[in-house]
Design a protein around this motif. Sequence first.
Motif, PDB file in Angstrom:
ATOM      1  N   GLY A 125       0.791  -1.223   0.000  1.00  0.00           N
ATOM      2  CA  GLY A 125       0.000   0.000   0.000  1.00  0.00           C
ATOM      3  C   GLY A 125       0.821   1.269   0.000  1.00  0.00           C
ATOM      4  O   GLY A 125       2.049   1.248   0.106  1.00  0.00           O
ATOM      5  N   CYS A 126       0.106   2.391  -0.104  1.00  0.00           N
ATOM      6  CA  CYS A 126       0.768   3.683  -0.270  1.00  0.00           C
ATOM      7  C   CYS A 126       0.029   4.748   0.526  1.00  0.00           C
ATOM      8  O   CYS A 126      -1.204   4.833   0.492  1.00  0.00           O
ATOM      9  N   SER A 127       0.791   5.552   1.241  1.00  0.00           N
ATOM     10  CA  SER A 127       0.230   6.646   2.025  1.00  0.00           C
ATOM     11  C   SER A 127       0.728   7.976   1.468  1.00  0.00           C
ATOM     12  O   SER A 127       1.940   8.170   1.293  1.00  0.00           O
ATOM     13  N   ALA A 128      -0.205   8.890   1.193  1.00  0.00           N
ATOM     14  CA  ALA A 128       0.165  10.207   0.669  1.00  0.00           C
ATOM     15  C   ALA A 128       0.306  11.191   1.824  1.00  0.00           C
ATOM     16  O   ALA A 128      -0.636  11.390   2.606  1.00  0.00           O
ATOM     17  N   GLN A 129       1.486  11.794   1.936  1.00  0.00           N
ATOM     18  CA  GLN A 129       1.689  12.823   2.957  1.00  0.00           C
ATOM     19  C   GLN A 129       1.125  14.167   2.499  1.00  0.00           C
ATOM     20  O   GLN A 129       0.627  14.945   3.300  1.00  0.00           O
ATOM     21  N   ASP A 130       1.248  14.411   1.205  1.00  0.00           N
ATOM     22  CA  ASP A 130       0.650  15.595   0.592  1.00  0.00           C
ATOM     23  C   ASP A 130       0.570  15.313  -0.909  1.00  0.00           C
ATOM     24  O   ASP A 130       0.704  14.161  -1.336  1.00  0.00           O
ATOM     25  N   GLU A 131       0.379  16.337  -1.705  1.00  0.00           N
ATOM     26  CA  GLU A 131       0.203  16.128  -3.149  1.00  0.00           C
ATOM     27  C   GLU A 131       1.482  15.698  -3.854  1.00  0.00           C
ATOM     28  O   GLU A 131       1.439  15.216  -4.991  1.00  0.00           O
ATOM     29  N   THR A 132       2.622  15.849  -3.193  1.00  0.00           N
ATOM     30  CA  THR A 132       3.887  15.578  -3.880  1.00  0.00           C
ATOM     31  C   THR A 132       4.805  14.602  -3.133  1.00  0.00           C
ATOM     32  O   THR A 132       5.968  14.449  -3.520  1.00  0.00           O
ATOM     33  N   SER A 133       4.324  13.942  -2.099  1.00  0.00           N
ATOM     34  CA  SER A 133       5.179  13.000  -1.377  1.00  0.00           C
ATOM     35  C   SER A 133       4.371  11.813  -0.866  1.00  0.00           C
ATOM     36  O   SER A 133       3.257  11.982  -0.354  1.00  0.00           O
ATOM     37  N   VAL A 134       4.954  10.606  -1.008  1.00  0.00           N
ATOM     38  CA  VAL A 134       4.261   9.376  -0.604  1.00  0.00           C
ATOM     39  C   VAL A 134       5.228   8.451   0.116  1.00  0.00           C
ATOM     40  O   VAL A 134       6.450   8.566  -0.006  1.00  0.00           O
ATOM     41  N   THR A 135       4.634   7.502   0.862  1.00  0.00           N
ATOM     42  CA  THR A 135       5.395   6.477   1.561  1.00  0.00           C
ATOM     43  C   THR A 135       4.784   5.116   1.281  1.00  0.00           C
ATOM     44  O   THR A 135       3.563   4.945   1.364  1.00  0.00           O
ATOM     45  N   MET A 136       5.616   4.148   0.950  1.00  0.00           N
ATOM     46  CA  MET A 136       5.198   2.755   0.779  1.00  0.00           C
ATOM     47  C   MET A 136       6.142   1.874   1.608  1.00  0.00           C
ATOM     48  O   MET A 136       7.354   2.039   1.489  1.00  0.00           O
ATOM     49  N   PRO A 137       5.614   1.018   2.497  1.00  0.00           N
ATOM     50  CA  PRO A 137       4.226   0.622   2.708  1.00  0.00           C
ATOM     51  C   PRO A 137       3.383   1.690   3.424  1.00  0.00           C
ATOM     52  O   PRO A 137       3.913   2.562   4.107  1.00  0.00           O
ATOM     53  N   TRP A 138       2.092   1.537   3.291  1.00  0.00           N
ATOM     54  CA  TRP A 138       1.120   2.451   3.886  1.00  0.00           C
ATOM     55  C   TRP A 138       1.265   2.503   5.404  1.00  0.00           C
ATOM     56  O   TRP A 138       1.169   3.577   6.015  1.00  0.00           O
ATOM     57  N   VAL A 139       1.489   1.359   6.045  1.00  0.00           N
ATOM     58  CA  VAL A 139       1.440   1.291   7.502  1.00  0.00           C
ATOM     59  C   VAL A 139       2.520   2.145   8.153  1.00  0.00           C
ATOM     60  O   VAL A 139       2.306   2.692   9.250  1.00  0.00           O
ATOM     61  N   PHE A 140       3.677   2.317   7.517  1.00  0.00           N
ATOM     62  CA  PHE A 140       4.757   3.060   8.157  1.00  0.00           C
ATOM     63  C   PHE A 140       4.337   4.491   8.477  1.00  0.00           C
ATOM     64  O   PHE A 140       4.756   5.049   9.495  1.00  0.00           O
ATOM     65  N   ALA A 141       3.527   5.074   7.615  1.00  0.00           N
ATOM     66  CA  ALA A 141       3.098   6.457   7.823  1.00  0.00           C
ATOM     67  C   ALA A 141       1.803   6.554   8.625  1.00  0.00           C
ATOM     68  O   ALA A 141       1.292   7.655   8.835  1.00  0.00           O
ATOM     69  N   ASN A 142       1.284   5.420   9.092  1.00  0.00           N
ATOM     70  CA  ASN A 142      -0.010   5.438   9.774  1.00  0.00           C
ATOM     71  C   ASN A 142       0.016   4.674  11.095  1.00  0.00           C
ATOM     72  O   ASN A 142      -0.994   4.068  11.501  1.00  0.00           O
ATOM     73  N   LEU A 143       1.136   4.713  11.782  1.00  0.00           N
ATOM     74  CA  LEU A 143       1.219   4.081  13.098  1.00  0.00           C
ATOM     75  C   LEU A 143       0.367   4.845  14.108  1.00  0.00           C
ATOM     76  O   LEU A 143       0.318   6.082  14.075  1.00  0.00           O
ATOM     77  N   PRO A 144      -0.294   4.147  15.015  1.00  0.00           N
ATOM     78  CA  PRO A 144      -1.059   4.843  16.060  1.00  0.00           C
ATOM     79  C   PRO A 144      -0.140   5.658  16.956  1.00  0.00           C
ATOM     80  O   PRO A 144       1.041   5.348  17.111  1.00  0.00           O
TER      81      PRO A 144
END
Length: 239
Positions: A125-144
């Motif tokens: 998966g992929c997490s968008a931090q803003d319109e020009t930057s992303v992180t894959m996997p998704w979970v790394f950017a969405n830790l509780p």
Amino acid sequence: MKLQIASLCSLALILAACGDSPAEEAPVTETVAPAEEAPSLAQAVASAKGPFAPKDDCGELYGFDSFRGQLRRAITFQNVDSLVALVDPAVKLDFGGGAGVDELKTRLADDPALWSEMSDAIALGCSAQDETSVTMPWVFANLPDGADATSTYLVTANDAPVRAEADAAAASDASLGWDLVKLAGDGPEEGAEFVQVSTLDGKTTGYMALDHLRPVTDYRILANRGDDGWKVTAFVAGD
């Protein structure tokens, strides 16, 4: 005349004996069925269900889908030139100063398993931090909030057993699917197949097989969009 008849009879007996000889048996070749391959991470993701199952927040970003498709193809075919065209010249490769496309080429040549690590990062998966930057996997950017990334693992199966002991034959009173767990102690010992874990809320504890777990700080890809389009700006593991 009698001698000719005797000779013919002898010849007939020899031929008959040859005809009655058992034919030489062909060697029997045992056919061994190929070993069943474990499902790939991409296959597991396709049916993933759980609180931290991979999500894709990046598909609507300008130009990203095309970039990701090209990146997947370069990785699938292990095409170094195609990969390099999608990577920032100063790509970050570790937290000790390792960087650059030449260093990336060297590492891929020395450790071909890195191709699989890149493929897994994209599959998760992929997490968008803003319109020009992303992180894959998704979970790394969405830790509780409050989760310690260095001791947190992602369960990469729908029904991974939580066992009473570090043994595949031990009783299992619970299972977890695409959830986060934290490790007890300093982490798995070398060669260990199981590790002691608990869910972040502490309600479920026990032992889980390491092949159902992936460290949150495992390899990840960061990408950014600049004037020349999307580029991989980091391929790192650790924290």
